[in-house]
Scaffold this motif. Structure first.
Motif, short mmCIF file in Angstrom:
data_model
loop_
_atom_site.label_atom_id
_atom_site.label_comp_id
_atom_site.label_asym_id
_atom_site.label_seq_id
_atom_site.Cartn_x
_atom_site.Cartn_y
_atom_site.Cartn_z
N SER A 1 0.80 -1.22 0.00
CA SER A 1 0.00 0.00 0.00
C SER A 1 0.84 1.27 0.00
N SER A 2 2.09 1.17 0.44
CA SER A 2 2.91 2.37 0.58
C SER A 2 4.03 2.45 -0.45
N ILE A 3 4.28 1.36 -1.19
CA ILE A 3 5.35 1.34 -2.18
C ILE A 3 4.77 1.02 -3.54
N VAL A 4 5.13 1.81 -4.53
CA VAL A 4 4.73 1.56 -5.92
C VAL A 4 5.99 1.17 -6.70
N TYR A 5 6.10 -0.11 -7.05
CA TYR A 5 7.22 -0.54 -7.87
C TYR A 5 6.94 -0.18 -9.32
N GLY B 1 25.51 -7.25 -13.15
CA GLY B 1 25.28 -8.30 -12.16
C GLY B 1 24.43 -7.87 -10.98
N LYS B 2 23.92 -6.64 -11.01
CA LYS B 2 23.08 -6.15 -9.92
C LYS B 2 21.63 -6.01 -10.39
N LEU B 3 20.72 -6.19 -9.45
CA LEU B 3 19.30 -5.98 -9.72
C LEU B 3 18.95 -4.54 -9.37
N GLU B 4 18.49 -3.79 -10.37
CA GLU B 4 18.13 -2.39 -10.17
C GLU B 4 16.61 -2.26 -10.19
N ILE B 5 16.06 -1.59 -9.20
CA ILE B 5 14.60 -1.42 -9.09
C ILE B 5 14.29 0.06 -8.88
N VAL B 6 13.31 0.55 -9.65
CA VAL B 6 12.82 1.91 -9.47
C VAL B 6 11.45 1.83 -8.81
N MET B 7 11.26 2.62 -7.74
CA MET B 7 10.00 2.60 -7.00
C MET B 7 9.66 3.99 -6.51
N MET B 8 8.44 4.15 -6.01
CA MET B 8 8.02 5.41 -5.41
C MET B 8 7.26 5.10 -4.14
N GLY C 1 5.26 10.06 0.63
CA GLY C 1 6.57 10.66 0.82
C GLY C 1 6.76 11.81 -0.14
N SER C 2 7.94 11.88 -0.74
CA SER C 2 8.23 12.96 -1.68
C SER C 2 7.57 12.73 -3.03
#
Length: 219
Positions: free
Chosen positions: A142-146, A154-161, A165-166
């Motif tokens: 409810s508080s995080i929007v992926y 080799g890294k997993l990159e994730i953008v979320m809001m 918050g801001s």
């Protein structure tokens, strides 16, 4: 969690919006190409073929080349994630000569719905859905929007809001610790996230057997 500078976020978003007049283009996987050759992602992306053996990964790359890559170093260092199966999409971090793999990640295994008990009260499951085309969605969050995901270096990159918050996109990089048919663990410098693959509701309480073809080459 570690936050990457805002200009890095913008660069990632611009890459995903090319050629569509500002509309997000859904592509199978981001190949990590960059106009900045010095900083370009060296990762090789492609499909596992039937020439794959115990210590060798044969790959048809996104550039339509066929490569045979020694994965023994990656195996010895525990850097083969998600196993190998003919037809699966793979991401390979190579050595300088692109003959040996330092890390191998099975992108097909990474796809799916990943859940954990709610860390607040354990009453239900929350998690993340990792989909083709670089799409990420929250599961009972409810508080995080992926928004998006990709593999690079080799890294997993994730953008979320974070709602409330801001309301600005936040960009995170995670090290993959474990990836299997039913488990995903990744971490940053502060936190470790341990997920299980979400089962369809009708399968809860039942033992689910993988077909023999799904076990082929898995490590």
């Amino acid at each position: 969690m570690k936050k990457i500078a805002l200009f890095t976020i913008v660069a990632a978003v611009v890459t995903m919006m090319a050629a569509c007049g500002g509309k997000t283009e859904k592509v199978p996987f981001d190949n990590g190409d960059s106009a900045d050759v010095a900083n370009a992602d060296p990762t090789i992306y492609g499909v596992c073929t039937d020439g794959t053996a115990m210590n060798t990964l044969e790959l048809i790359t996104d550039m339509d080349d066929t490569l045979s890559i020694d994965i023994s170093t990656a195996q010895e260092n525990g850097q083969v994630f998600g196993g190998m199966h003919v037809g699966d999409r793979m991401a390979v971090v190579p050595d300088a000569e692109k003959k040996s793999a330092l890390m191998v990640i099975n992108q097909s295994t990474l796809l799916g719905n990943w859940v954990m008990p709610n860390p607040l009260d354990g009453s239900d499951e929350v998690g993340i859905s990792i989909k083709e085309g670089g799409i990420a969605e929250g599961i009972e969050q409810s508080s995080i929007v992926y928004k998006t995901w990709r593999l690079t270096r080799g890294k997993l990159e994730i953008v979320m809001m974070r709602e409330g918050g801001s309301e600005e996109d936040e960009f995170y990089q995670y090290d993959i610790v474990k990836l299997g048919a039913d488990s995903l663990v990744y971490k940053d410098g502060d936190e470790t996230f341990e997920y299980s693959r979400q089962k369809p509701k009708e399968e809860y309480g039942k033992e689910v057997q993988l077909e023999d073809s799904q076990n082929e080459f898995f490590m």
